[in-house]
Design a protein around this motif. Structure first.
Motif, PDB file in Angstrom:
ATOM      1  N   SER A  89       6.243  10.425  36.977  1.00  0.00           N
ATOM      2  CA  SER A  89       6.079  10.714  37.900  1.00  0.00           C
ATOM      3  C   SER A  89       7.431  11.694  39.047  1.00  0.00           C
ATOM      4  O   SER A  89       8.668  11.070  38.306  1.00  0.00           O
ATOM      5  N   ILE A  90       7.459  12.781  38.633  1.00  0.00           N
ATOM      6  CA  ILE A  90       8.871  13.341  39.332  1.00  0.00           C
ATOM      7  C   ILE A  90       8.460  12.728  40.573  1.00  0.00           C
ATOM      8  O   ILE A  90      10.095  12.416  40.726  1.00  0.00           O
ATOM      9  N   ALA A  91       8.224  12.044  41.082  1.00  0.00           N
ATOM     10  CA  ALA A  91       7.837  10.468  42.546  1.00  0.00           C
ATOM     11  C   ALA A  91       9.606   9.585  41.945  1.00  0.00           C
ATOM     12  O   ALA A  91      10.657   9.250  42.567  1.00  0.00           O
ATOM     13  N   ALA A  92       9.879   9.181  40.886  1.00  0.00           N
ATOM     14  CA  ALA A  92      11.147   8.610  39.635  1.00  0.00           C
ATOM     15  C   ALA A  92      12.133   9.463  40.092  1.00  0.00           C
ATOM     16  O   ALA A  92      13.123   9.017  39.184  1.00  0.00           O
ATOM     17  N   VAL A  93      11.829  11.455  39.871  1.00  0.00           N
ATOM     18  CA  VAL A  93      13.239  11.783  39.305  1.00  0.00           C
ATOM     19  C   VAL A  93      14.174  12.113  40.668  1.00  0.00           C
ATOM     20  O   VAL A  93      14.886  11.907  40.960  1.00  0.00           O
ATOM     21  N   TRP A  94      13.289  12.720  41.608  1.00  0.00           N
ATOM     22  CA  TRP A  94      13.616  13.407  42.757  1.00  0.00           C
ATOM     23  C   TRP A  94      13.820  12.558  44.712  1.00  0.00           C
ATOM     24  O   TRP A  94      13.214  12.688  45.328  1.00  0.00           O
ATOM     25  N   GLY A  95      11.927  12.061  43.807  1.00  0.00           N
ATOM     26  CA  GLY A  95      12.048  10.854  44.982  1.00  0.00           C
ATOM     27  C   GLY A  95      10.573  11.896  45.615  1.00  0.00           C
ATOM     28  O   GLY A  95      10.309  13.026  45.605  1.00  0.00           O
ATOM     29  N   THR A 124       8.868   8.143  24.551  1.00  0.00           N
ATOM     30  CA  THR A 124       9.062   9.579  25.173  1.00  0.00           C
ATOM     31  C   THR A 124       8.149   9.440  26.860  1.00  0.00           C
ATOM     32  O   THR A 124       7.353   9.479  27.136  1.00  0.00           O
ATOM     33  N   SER A 125       8.936   9.115  27.802  1.00  0.00           N
ATOM     34  CA  SER A 125       8.633   8.967  29.259  1.00  0.00           C
ATOM     35  C   SER A 125       8.597  10.787  30.077  1.00  0.00           C
ATOM     36  O   SER A 125       9.637  10.800  30.188  1.00  0.00           O
ATOM     37  N   ILE A 126       7.266  10.985  30.515  1.00  0.00           N
ATOM     38  CA  ILE A 126       7.241  12.483  31.335  1.00  0.00           C
ATOM     39  C   ILE A 126       6.548  12.155  32.739  1.00  0.00           C
ATOM     40  O   ILE A 126       6.014  11.292  32.851  1.00  0.00           O
ATOM     41  N   ALA A 127       7.907  12.903  33.042  1.00  0.00           N
ATOM     42  CA  ALA A 127       8.421  12.702  35.083  1.00  0.00           C
ATOM     43  C   ALA A 127       6.662  13.872  35.119  1.00  0.00           C
ATOM     44  O   ALA A 127       7.370  14.505  35.388  1.00  0.00           O
ATOM     45  N   TRP A 128       5.706  14.019  35.022  1.00  0.00           N
ATOM     46  CA  TRP A 128       4.829  14.343  35.736  1.00  0.00           C
ATOM     47  C   TRP A 128       4.309  15.336  36.938  1.00  0.00           C
ATOM     48  O   TRP A 128       5.158  14.222  37.877  1.00  0.00           O
TER      49      TRP A 128
END
Length: 407
Positions: A89-95, A124-128
């Motif tokens: 998840s994008i939560a893991a990328v920019w919070g 492959t890990s996709i931050a959706w």
């Protein structure tokens, strides 16, 4: 899919149960249909402030992502897979606000993908970003996310991106539909984001914002001019305060979706009323358009109630009206600026050279201030060391009482 020779078998199995998952994988292999691709898409949603997260909730949120991914990695550690896909998840990328545990769980998936690659295995890990079509996002949340600049993705588009990621043999990537001019100002209202700041879209936004800072009277010049005329014609400071309060109350009601501005109480905090960073930016933008003043995105955090905000707008008008925005200030204005500086410093944690530079400038400023105060005193206070040498016992007790508040 059947025309292409593909079939589907639905089997109930808890991926967090290592024994059950191992048994399922072995049975499929025995049946002559060994697993060639693993897709881990399980997860538990979360919307809880960090300070309010209990241990039970944190365990649930972590367990669904972490335990399942770890078990899949262990069961298929030696398998010759075509793909091992982790839905992050994008939560893991920019919070993301209220998703601290969810962000940590998804960050584990990103790390697992990199670890598998280091072992020579596919991953492959996709931050959706948010998906449409049901799942963790309902209709009400879709509307809220779109307002924040994160419209949900159509499943077909997301699946096309998934196929592209696998074809490109990516390890970790983020896939989201982002309206940057809406998302970035709200996300960075309280603190900068070096990650987002490096994106070309946000660099262009920053350049545009810098130009607006140089000429803040953008947008509806006629509206701002009309307001300034009303303020100038007002009889006294109290009358100007009433005009500005009506303006603030009207804009606050607009942002909150309240049809009766009179419901807005002057001393009730904006955060208490339900304002978040996005609403703060919306209010700032509305007031900037109405007044033509240079206002920060952190407006409601710097001036937490309507009373505080009205006072600030009044000061802005006074400075603009007298043409001395950079001229002498009075004591209350100086105190307001010191409070603002305190808020900036307590929310900013510089490291290394940056921190040393800021410290040096603050010390130099304090030194100049002390020198100025010393020059202004007709009877400067004696140095403490001199006092200690010449003071009587009663004078020493008086000094202790004044300095430390103890008898």
């Amino acid at each position: 899919m059947q025309e292409l020779g593909a079939g589907a078998t639905v089997v109930a199995c808890d991926a967090t149960d290592l024994a059950a998952l191992t048994a399922l994988a072995r049975s499929l292999e025995t049946d002559g249909t060994p697993v060639r691709t693993v897709v881990h898409a399980a997860g538990v949603g979360q919307l809880t402030p960090l300070a309010e997260i209990g241990s039970a909730e944190l365990v649930d949120v972590l367990h669904a992502k972490v335990a399942g991914a770890a078990n899949l990695d262990a069961v298929f550690a030696d398998a010759d897979l075509d793909a091992f896909v982790l839905f992050s998840s994008i939560a893991a990328v920019w919070g993301s606000g209220g998703q601290a545990g969810y962000a940590a769980a998804n960050a584990y998936l990103d790390a697992l993908a990199q670890e598998r690659r280091a072992r020579g295995q596919v991953a492959t890990s996709i931050a959706w970003g948010p998906w449409g079509g049901g799942g963790l996002v309902d209709i009400e949340e879709e509307e809220m996310l779109c307002r924040r600049g994160l419209p949900v993705m159509e499943p077909d588009s997301a699946l096309a991106a998934l196929a592209q990621a696998l074809t490109g043999d990516e390890t970790c990537l983020a896939v989201a539909d982002v309206i940057w001019d809406r998302f970035t100002p709200a996300f960075t209202a309280m603190r900068p984001s070096p990650l987002l700041g490096e994106l070309p879209e946000n660099q262009r936004l920053a350049e545009t914002a810098a130009l607006r800072e140089q000429d803040p009277a953008t947008g509806s010049g006629d509206v701002a001019a009309a307001l300034r005329e009303r303020l100038a014609a007002a009889g006294d400071e109290a009358a100007r305060g009433e005009i500005l309060f009506e303006l603030v109350r009207g804009e606050t009601a607009r942002v909150l979706g309240i049809t009766t501005p009179a419901q807005i109480k002057s001393r009730r905090g904006f955060v208490e009323m339900g304002f978040d960073s996005l609403m703060a930016v919306e209010l700032r933008n509305g007031l900037t358009k109405q007044t033509g003043f240079r206002l920060p995105a952190t407006l409601i955090f710097d001036f937490p109630t309507s009373v505080d905000l009205v006072r600030h707008l009044g000061e802005q008008f006074a400075q603009q009206n007298t043409g001395r925005a950079d001229g002498p200030v009075n004591e209350s204005e100086a105190v307001a600026e010191i409070k603002r500086l305190e808020r900036v410093l307590t929310s900013f944690s510089p490291q290394g050279a940056d921190g040393a530079g800021i410290t040096k400038r603050l010390e130099a400023l304090l030194s100049r201030w002390n020198a100025t105060q010393g020059a202004n005193r007709s009877d400067p206070e004696p140095v403490v060391d001199d006092l200690l040498e010449t003071a009587t016992p009663d004078e020493l007790f008086d000094l202790i009482q004044r300095e430390f508040g103890k008898s």
